[in-house]
Design an enzyme around this catalytic site. Structure first.
Site, mmCIF file in Angstrom:
data_model
loop_
_atom_site.group_PDB
_atom_site.id
_atom_site.type_symbol
_atom_site.label_atom_id
_atom_site.label_comp_id
_atom_site.label_asym_id
_atom_site.label_seq_id
_atom_site.Cartn_x
_atom_site.Cartn_y
_atom_site.Cartn_z
ATOM 1 N N ILE A 1 0.398 -1.129 0.136
ATOM 2 C CA ILE A 1 0.122 -0.215 0.054
ATOM 3 C C ILE A 1 0.589 0.916 -0.051
ATOM 4 O O ILE A 1 0.535 2.453 0.230
ATOM 5 C CB ILE A 1 -0.808 -0.207 1.162
ATOM 6 C CG1 ILE A 1 -0.335 -0.313 2.639
ATOM 7 C CG2 ILE A 1 -1.572 -1.050 0.962
ATOM 8 C CD1 ILE A 1 -0.922 -0.249 4.139
ATOM 9 N N GLY B 1 8.479 4.141 0.833
ATOM 10 C CA GLY B 1 9.081 5.501 1.258
ATOM 11 C C GLY B 1 10.932 4.560 2.083
ATOM 12 O O GLY B 1 10.787 3.746 0.769
ATOM 13 N N GLY B 2 11.678 5.656 2.020
ATOM 14 C CA GLY B 2 12.467 5.324 2.010
ATOM 15 C C GLY B 2 13.056 4.585 2.864
ATOM 16 O O GLY B 2 14.570 3.947 2.556
ATOM 17 N N LYS C 1 9.257 -0.604 1.622
ATOM 18 C CA LYS C 1 7.570 -0.475 1.817
ATOM 19 C C LYS C 1 6.484 -1.169 2.796
ATOM 20 O O LYS C 1 7.451 -2.110 3.649
ATOM 21 C CB LYS C 1 7.355 -2.341 0.371
ATOM 22 C CG LYS C 1 8.445 -1.871 -0.892
ATOM 23 C CD LYS C 1 7.552 -2.893 -2.381
ATOM 24 C CE LYS C 1 8.377 -2.507 -2.925
ATOM 25 N NZ LYS C 1 8.259 -3.583 -4.283
ATOM 26 N N LYS D 1 5.331 -2.601 7.815
ATOM 27 C CA LYS D 1 6.872 -1.996 7.035
ATOM 28 C C LYS D 1 8.286 -3.097 6.824
ATOM 29 O O LYS D 1 8.790 -3.848 7.731
ATOM 30 C CB LYS D 1 7.277 -0.892 7.892
ATOM 31 C CG LYS D 1 8.628 -0.112 7.187
ATOM 32 C CD LYS D 1 8.892 0.696 8.037
ATOM 33 C CE LYS D 1 7.842 2.279 8.012
ATOM 34 N NZ LYS D 1 8.900 3.591 8.430
ATOM 35 N N ASP E 1 10.712 14.582 11.262
ATOM 36 C CA ASP E 1 9.811 14.364 10.026
ATOM 37 C C ASP E 1 8.856 14.684 9.999
ATOM 38 O O ASP E 1 8.287 13.704 9.161
ATOM 39 C CB ASP E 1 10.673 13.177 9.757
ATOM 40 C CG ASP E 1 10.164 12.672 7.820
ATOM 41 O OD1 ASP E 1 10.333 14.232 7.147
ATOM 42 O OD2 ASP E 1 10.391 11.698 7.594
#
Length: 893
Positions: A600, A603-604, A607, A622, A724
């Site tokens: 879905i 990112g850095g 997945k 994650k 962040d």
């Protein structure tokens, strides 16, 4: 000789008469024409012209009968009072030289703008100068520029009010010449100097308010000369230093002392106890340390005592029980220890008692049952034990009760007497027994949180009829029976009931927590399950501790490179939350071995997958893939370790829950709570941005994000800096309640500050001091919050606004400052109105304060959260359609 003497005396007489000659040469007609000329320069669009109809050339001979005018016996103007007439204009055409007899000039409560001319020094007989506003007035003056230095020439001035304007620059030292001055209010401006020591010469001052400016430095010792002070307001500035005993001890007439939201440090002076007339003492949000002095118990007239958000230690003094007139006692966000004093039960006038976020121990004193006037009781986030006293059920006036995050045991006491209760949070304790059916008597209750306890039995069906109960949470207890489906539970979110493995539902289309057959089988195996879960929980904690010790040890030896084979293959699954009953194997099965159709996001750090478990629970996973290399950069592993350590200790409704982590075949996994709506960025820029993200929802999202960051900065020990904060790291639940996620960078910073590859944060959200100098403080999060808040309100990233903020001298900033707010907001939505307009203005003004270039000028997240969640909203300074970005910036600066 006699002739020379007569000539000399004649000359003296002539010189002494010059002022009189000058005054009498200014005729009433000349003054009248001057006032008419000034009136013609004023705007009548927002006030009835009839108010000043008498100011007319056809009425020159009746100057002293004009509206707002008073005269001397010689028919010269002595008073001009245009207060609250909603006049728009300037002082550019007001001829000060023609009004030497003026003693009162009142322009308050209007829309005057522009500078205060230096010619005001010509009003040598002036005693009252009022250009101020009340902050909540619909009308508001906007005087700008500096305070004229020659204001000190008006030696007879007794009253000066220039509050709630846009004045800048320094406080003129010449004010020290005004020895008759009794009242000085310069609050709510943008003055940015220190307090001149000359102000201590104004020994007749009874009221001095400099609050809500950008004033700095230490307080001059000369202020100790102001022995007649009744009110001293220095709040919301940048003052530093200690309040020395020699400074405080002379203010024996003080009734109001407001020093909150500054950087004052050192101990609270014991001499404060000598201020026996004091009724209001507000020292919150400073850097005070040490113990609360026992001498405060001598302030027997005190009605409000607020010492929250400091670094105070030690126990709460028993002597505070002598303050029998006290109505508000706020000591939250400190490091206070010991028990709640029994003596507080003597404060029978107390309406608000706030002690959360300390290290208080022991039980709630039975004596608190005497506080029958209580409306607010906050004791959350301490180490309190024992049972909740039955006497709390007698607080008929109580509106808000927060006992969350303690170690309370026993049952929920009878609470049917709390008929005025609106908010009740009992979460994160060890309460047992059933949810009392008497809860239904709390007809005004809007929020009830009983999650993360050991409550059992069924959810009382009568609760379904509590029409005002809009938010509730029964998750992670031992509740049994069918899920309620009627009334307020008809569209209940699944998250309100998860973690209760005895609950089940037959409702079509709803999550099955357990079918009836499974529920029956589980009943037969209850004892075995308890033993197994207890053992597994103990083993999990032991393995987790061992893992972290091993990891830290190895990372110390080899900080740059960590071998996956030697560190991870021996630990396959770590579920750190004891209430979680699924296994990692279930997760893998649910997403078919990490099939792409379950992905879905990306990112850095890899997945993210959505896993729907057989129990009905949904989790997000994650995944970091390390198969490509046997060596993993230390920054990645450190990032994940930080995320685990941080999130598994956090309990906040606006922060994502982390269930644990797992390692398997060269990959590291983090298991999170899954939120259906996804990221704020997705919602904001998708169709939902128009359909579902209306102004009330956007305000709610910003408020929730502020609460999350305030919790991290002020409630966690040590404080946590996220680093962040972006729209993609804010997730939304079914009710669009925001949850802050992705703490992978929360404590990540290279020891070698020259290593630019280790800068964390996202471009476009990163504070200047972090981007350019890698200087990390909680004010970095404040900046990022401001960017996100602006983006939510504008419907786009505020890049141009951020650039203009960095280049304040450029033309782009000037152009940006004059932009109308209504043109800056998301054009996909209709402009907000009424109370909603006030809320949007408040969000925008605070957001602009948060993106100031200098970190020191930004507010704290605690201040931001408190103001955004205030029950009453400030009135707009002028009609919504006329508000500019420049005016919004001034509201919070």
């Amino acid at each position: 000789m006699q002739l020379k003497t007569m000539t000399f005396h004649y000359m003296l007489l002539l010189l002494s008469a010059l002022p009189l000659i000058k005054t009498t040469s200014i005729s009433p007609g000349k003054q009248a024409k001057s006032l008419i000329k000034w009136k013609d320069d004023l705007s009548s669009s927002s006030w009835p012209p009839s108010l000043l109809n008498s100011w007319s050339l056809t009425n020159l001979n009746s100057l002293c009968n004009w509206t707002a005018i008073a005269c001397t016996k010689a028919n010269r103007v002595s008073k001009i009072d245009l207060s609250n007439m909603q006049i728009t204009g300037t002082l550019a055409l007001f001829d000060f030289s023609l009004f030497p007899n003026l003693t009162h000039l009142n322009l308050s409560g209007n829309y005057f703008r522009g500078p205060i001319p230096s010619a005001i020094g010509n009003l040598s007989k002036l005693t009252t100068l009022d250009f101020g506003n009340t902050f909540y007035d619909e009308t508001r003056n906007q005087f700008s520029g500096p305070i004229p230095d020659n204001i000190g020439l008006i030696s007879g001035l007794q009253y000066i009010d220039l509050s709630v304007n846009f004045l800048q620059g320094k406080i003129p030292p010449s004010l020290g010449k005004l020895r008759e001055l009794q009242f000085l209010d310069l609050s709510f401006n943008s003055l940015n100097s220190s307090i001149p020591s000359e102000l201590g010469l104004c020994t007749n001052l009874t009221h001095l308010s400099l609050s809500s400016n950008k004033l700095n430095g230490e307080l001059p010792l000369s202020l100790s000369n102001l022995k007649s002070l009744v009110e001293l307001g220095l709040a919301n500035n940048q003052f530093i230093g200690q309040n020395l005993p020699s400074l405080v001890s002379n203010w024996t007439e003080l009734v109001f002392l407001y020093l909150q939201n500054n950087g004052f440090s050192g101990t609270i002076s014991a001499e404060t106890g000598q201020l026996r007339q004091l009724q209001y003492l507000r020292l919150y949000s400073n850097e005070f340390s040490g113990e609360i002095p026992q001498s405060l118990g001598k302030l027997t007239q005190l009605q409000v005592l607020s010492l929250s958000d400091n670094h105070l230690t030690g126990e709460i003094p028993q002597s505070l029980g002598k303050l029998t007139l006290l109505q508000q006692l706020h000591l939250s966000y400190n490091q206070l220890t010991g028990e709640i004093p029994e003596s507080l039960g003597k404060l029978t006038q107390l309406q608000g008692l706030s002690l959360p976020n300390n290290h208080l121990t022991g039980e709630i004193p039975q004596s608190l049952g005497n506080l029958t006037q209580l409306q607010l009781l906050y004791l959350s986030d301490n180490h309190l034990t024992g049972e909740i006293p039955q006497s709390l059920g007698n607080f008929s006036r109580l509106r808000e009760l927060d006992l969350s995050a303690n170690n309370f045991t026993g049952v929920i006491p009878r609470i049917s007497g709390l008929t005025g209760l609106v908010y009740m949070d009992l979460s994160s304790n060890s309460l047992s027994g059933a949810i009392p059916s008497g809860l239904r008597m709390l007809t005004r209750l809007e929020v009830f949180n009983a999650s993360r306890n050991h409550l059992s039995g069924e959810i009382p069906s009568a609760l379904a009829d509590m029409s005002n109960l809009s938010r509730y949470d029964f998750s992670y207890n031992n509740l049994t029976g069918p899920l309620p489906t009627r009334g307020i539970f008809e569209k209940a979110p699944t998250s309100a009931f998860v973690g209760n493995y005895g609950l089940w539902s037959h409702a079509n289309g709803r999550t099955e927590f357990k079918s009836s057959s499974t529920h029956s089988k589980r009943a037969n195996k209850n004892k075995v399950s308890i033993i197994l879960y207890s053992f597994c929980g103990f083993a999990t904690v032991a393995i987790a501790i061992f893992f972290f010790l091993m990891f830290r040890k190895k990372s110390t030896i080899r900080p740059q490179v960590i071998k996956t084979s030697q560190n991870f293959e021996s630990f396959e699954a770590m579920i750190l939350q004891e209430e979680v009953k699924f296994t990692f194997a279930e997760v893998v099965k649910a997403i078919d071995g990490f099939h792409e159709k379950y992905c879905i996001g990306e990112g850095g750090f890899g997945k993210v997958y959505k896993a729907e478990l057989q129990s009905g629970q949904v989790v997000a996973v994650k995944r970091l893939n390390m198969d490509d290399s046997n060596d993993v950069p230390a920054i990645n592993l450190q990032s994940f370790q930080n995320e685990i350590q941080t999130l598994t200790t956090i309990r906040h409704r606006n922060i994502i829950r982390l269930y644990g982590f797992s390692t398997r075949k060269g990959c590291i996994f983090l298991l999170y709570e899954y939120l259906e709506k996804g990221s704020l960025g997705k919602a904001l820029y998708g169709v939902e941005g128009v359909i579902e993200l209306g102004w009330p929802t956007r305000v709610k999202i910003v408020q929730g994000l502020a609460r999350a960051l305030s919790y991290l900065h002020h409630d966690c020990s040590p404080p946590i800096v996220h680093r962040d904060v972006t729209v993609n790291n804010v997730l939304l639940d079914e009710d669009f309640e925001p949850q802050l996620s992705d703490f992978g960078t929360s404590r990540l910073l290279s020891i070698d500050s020259s290593n630019w590859t280790n800068i964390v944060g996202s471009l476009g959200y990163m504070a200047p001091e972090l981007a350019y100098f890698m200087q990390v403080t909680d004010k970095c999060d404040v900046y990022s919050f401001g960017v996100v808040a602006l983006e939510v309100m504008m419907g786009r990233h505020p890049g141009d606004m951020l650039e203009s903020q960095l280049l304040k001298s450029s033309s782009s900033m000037n152009e940006n400052a004059e932009l109308l707010l209504k043109d800056v907001l998301d054009q996909r939505l209709e402009a907000p109105a009424n109370e909603l307009a006030k809320a949007v203005v408040l969000v925008m003004s605070i957001a602009l304060a948060c993106i100031q270039t200098h970190p020191r000028l930004r507010p704290t997240m605690h201040f931001v959260s408190q103001n955004l969640s205030a029950q009453s909203l400030p009135c707009l300074p002028e009609p919504f359609g006329m508000l500019t970005i420049n005016k919004l910036s001034a509201l919070q600066n």
